[in-house]
Enzyme design. Structure first.
Site, short mmCIF file in Angstrom:
data_model
loop_
_atom_site.label_atom_id
_atom_site.label_comp_id
_atom_site.label_asym_id
_atom_site.label_seq_id
_atom_site.Cartn_x
_atom_site.Cartn_y
_atom_site.Cartn_z
N ARG A 57 43.01 -38.48 24.75
CA ARG A 57 43.90 -38.04 25.84
C ARG A 57 44.73 -36.84 25.37
NH1 ARG A 57 48.63 -40.36 26.80
NH2 ARG A 57 47.95 -42.42 26.11
N TYR A 110 43.16 -23.50 48.74
CA TYR A 110 42.30 -24.67 48.65
C TYR A 110 43.05 -25.85 49.27
CZ TYR A 110 39.58 -28.43 46.62
OH TYR A 110 38.82 -29.56 46.44
N ASP A 180 45.10 -19.26 41.00
CA ASP A 180 43.88 -20.05 41.03
C ASP A 180 42.74 -19.05 41.19
OD1 ASP A 180 41.63 -21.53 41.72
OD2 ASP A 180 42.76 -23.03 42.85
N LYS A 205 33.29 -25.86 39.60
CA LYS A 205 32.55 -24.93 40.45
C LYS A 205 31.67 -24.03 39.58
CE LYS A 205 34.97 -27.02 43.55
NZ LYS A 205 36.26 -26.52 43.99
C1 LIG Z 1 37.46 -27.03 44.12
C2 LIG Z 1 38.69 -26.22 43.99
C3 LIG Z 1 39.86 -26.78 43.47
C4 LIG Z 1 39.94 -28.22 43.04
O1 LIG Z 1 39.11 -28.48 41.96
P1 LIG Z 1 38.52 -29.95 41.64
O2 LIG Z 1 37.77 -29.71 40.37
O3 LIG Z 1 37.69 -30.36 42.80
O4 LIG Z 1 39.71 -30.83 41.48
C5 LIG Z 1 40.97 -25.97 43.35
N1 LIG Z 1 40.94 -24.69 43.74
C6 LIG Z 1 39.85 -24.12 44.24
C7 LIG Z 1 39.89 -22.70 44.66
C8 LIG Z 1 38.68 -24.86 44.40
O5 LIG Z 1 37.59 -24.30 44.93
#
Ligand SMILES: *Cc1c(COP(=O)(O)O)cnc(C)c1O
Length: 395
Positions: A57, A110, A180, A205
Site C-alpha cells: 500500500r 469527466y 487531467d 485509457k
Molecule cells: C476515465 C477517466 C477518468 C477516470 O479514470 P478511471 O481510471 O476510470 O478511474 C478521469 N478522467 C478522464 C479524462 C477519464 O477519461
C-alpha cells in the site's frame, strides 16, 4: 535519469527499467509485503516517502517502475500511481483541500470528476466554482485570493473535446493548478512544461491501452506529490502491481498507437463531416474545431477521440450505437477496439438536463474512441449504421 536528447516515443520505451535486473519486460512483484532487514530500516520506510519495499500500500517495485516512467515522460520530479484515475483525482482533491477551501474547476469535465466535486466536496465544506474554461481568463477571474487552493482543468475535455490553454493555466499563481491530461497522454502534451503544478492521468485509457488495467497516476514536484503520498497511503487507492505492469507494457507502444488512432480519426471525421445525418463533429484535428489553432500549438497528436451529434435525437443516437458491428458500445477510450458511448444515457446519466446542456451533450450525442482497426472497415461500419438511422428516423 533524464535523456532530453531523445524523442518522447523513444523515452517511453526506455523509461521505468531501473529495477528490472536483467529482465527485458517488467518484473511483476506480486507481493503485499517485504522482509525488513532491520528495525531501523523498517522505521525509515514506515515514516518516509515512497518506500517500495515495505508494504505494497506504501509502494511496490513494479508500481515504482511505472511511476518513474510517467515522471520521466511528464518532465516531473516524481509520480505516484493509484488504483484508478478517480483514485488519483480523489487523492488530489481530498488530500490537498480542507474544509473552508475553495476549488475552481471547469464545467466540462469527466463525469466522475464532476460528481466528486459536486457531491463529495460540499459534504466536507469545500466550495467549488465551475467556469467555462474555453473563455480566456475564466479560471483566474473565479479565484478567491487566500481561499482558492486548487484550480482543476481537463484538456482535451470529456466529452466535447474542448481545450484549455495550458500557458494561461500555468501562469496562475497562488492555488495549485492541476490538469487531467488523460485524453492527450504524456506523449501529446506535457502540462508541467507550461507551468502547471500537477498532471493526472487515468492510465486505464490510452497509457495501459488494452482495456485490461484500471490505473491512475499523478506527476509533479516532489514537494506536492510527497504531500499527496501521506494521504494516499491512508486513502488506500494504491495501484495493483499487475495493473502497473500493464501500464508499463502499454507505454512502450503508446506512440505508434496514438499515430494510428489519429489517422483513423482523421478518416472517420472526413466521412462524418460530409454525412447529412451528422452535425457538430468535434475533433481537435479538424479545422472546424473552435479551438483548432490552440490544438495545433498544444497537442503533438490529435488522438482518436471524436464527438458528434446525430440529427434525430435519442432515436438516432441509440439506433446508431446499437447498429454498429465493428465499433462496440462500451464505456472507455484509448484501447485497440473502436468504442462508442452514448453519454446522455451512460457516463452522464446522473446529470440534470441543464448540466447536460452545459456539457454540450444532447440525446443524439455520440462519443467515439477510434481504435486500431483498418480505417476503411470503420468508415464502412459507420456508413451502414447511419443508413440504419436514416431508415429508423424516416429521413
Ligand atoms: C476515465 C477517466 C477518468 C477516470 O479514470 P478511471 O481510471 O476510470 O478511474 C478521469 N478522467 C478522464 C479524462 C477519464 O477519461
Amino acid at each position: 535519469m533524464t535523456e532530453p536528447e531523445l524523442h518522447p516515443e523513444t523515452r517511453a520505451i526506455r523509461a521505468g527499467r531501473s529495477d528490472n535486473d536483467t529482465a527485458l519486460a517488467p518484473i511483476l512483484w506480486a507481493t503485499t509485503t517485504f522482509v525488513t532487514p532491520t528495525v531501523e530500516e523498517g522505521r525509515r520506510m514506515a515514516t518516509g516517502v515512497g518506500a517500495s519495499r515495505f508494504y505494497s500500500r506504501y509502494g511496490n517495485p513494479t508500481v515504482a517502475g511505472f511511476e518513474d516512467a510517467i515522471a520521466q515522460l511528464e518532465g516531473a520530479e516524481t509520480a505516484r500511481a493509484f488504483a484508478s484515475g478517480m483514485g488519483a483525482i480523489s487523492a488530489i482533491v481530498l488530500g490537498l483541500c480542507s474544509s473552508g477551501d475553495h476549488i475552481v474547476a471547469q464545467r466540462q469535465l469527466y463525469a466522475g470528476t464532476q460528481l466528486l466535486l459536486q457531491t463529495a466536496c460540499p459534504r466536507f465544506g469545500i466550495d467549488v466554482t465551475f467556469v467555462d474554461a474555453t473563455e480566456p481568463g475564466s479560471f483566474a477571474a473565479a479565484i478567491r485570493p487566500g481561499k482558492t487552493t486548487l484550480v482543476f482543468a481537463e484538456t482535451p475535455a470529456n466529452p466535447r473535446l474542448d481545450l484549455v490553454d495550458l500557458d494561461e493555466l500555468g501562469a496562475i499563481a497562488g492555488p495549485i493548478t492541476v490538469v487531467d491530461s488523460t485524453l492527450a497522454t504524456p506523449l501529446s502534451q506535457q502540462p508541467l512544461a507550461h507551468g502547471v503544478d500537477l498532471v493526472v492521468h487515468s492510465a486505464t485509457k490510452a497509457i495501459a491501452g488494452h482495456n485490461d488495467a484500471t490505473l491512475g497516476v499523478v506527476a509533479g514536484s516532489s514537494e506536492l506529490v510527497d504531500w499527496l503520498y501521506s494521504f494516499a497511503v491512508l486513502q488506500g487507492a494504491n495501484a495493483s502491481p499487475f495493473d502497473a505492469m500493464n501500464g508499463l507494457r502499454g507505454l512502450r507502444t503508446l506512440g505508434v498507437r496514438l499515430r494510428q488512432q489519429t489517422e483513423g480519426a482523421a478518416e472517420l471525421v472526413t466521412f462524418l463531416e460530409a454525412h447529412p445525418a451528422v452535425s457538430d463533429v468535434r475533433w481537435p484535428g479538424s479545422p472546424s474545431h473552435p479551438q483548432h489553432q490552440l490544438a495545433v500549438r498544444q497537442l503533438v497528436h490529435f488522438g482518436g477521440l471524436v464527438t458528434f451529434d446525430l440529427r434525430g435525437g435519442l432515436v438516432a443516437g441509440t439506433t446508431f450505437v446499437e447498429s454498429l458491428a465493428i465499433a462496440q458500445l462500451a464505456t472507455s477510450l484509448g484501447g485497440p477496439e473502436t468504442l462508442v458511448t452514448h453519454p446522455a444515457s451512460t457516463t452522464h446519466v446522473n446529470l440534470t438536463p441543464d448540466e447536460l446542456a452545459a456539457n454540450g451533450i444532447s440525446p443524439g450525442t455520440v462519443r467515439l474512441s477510434v481504435g486500431l482497426e483498418h480505417p476503411g472497415d470503420l468508415v464502412a461500419d459507420f456508413g451502414r449504421a447511419l443508413a440504419e438511422v436514416d431508415r429508423r428516423t424516416g429521413r
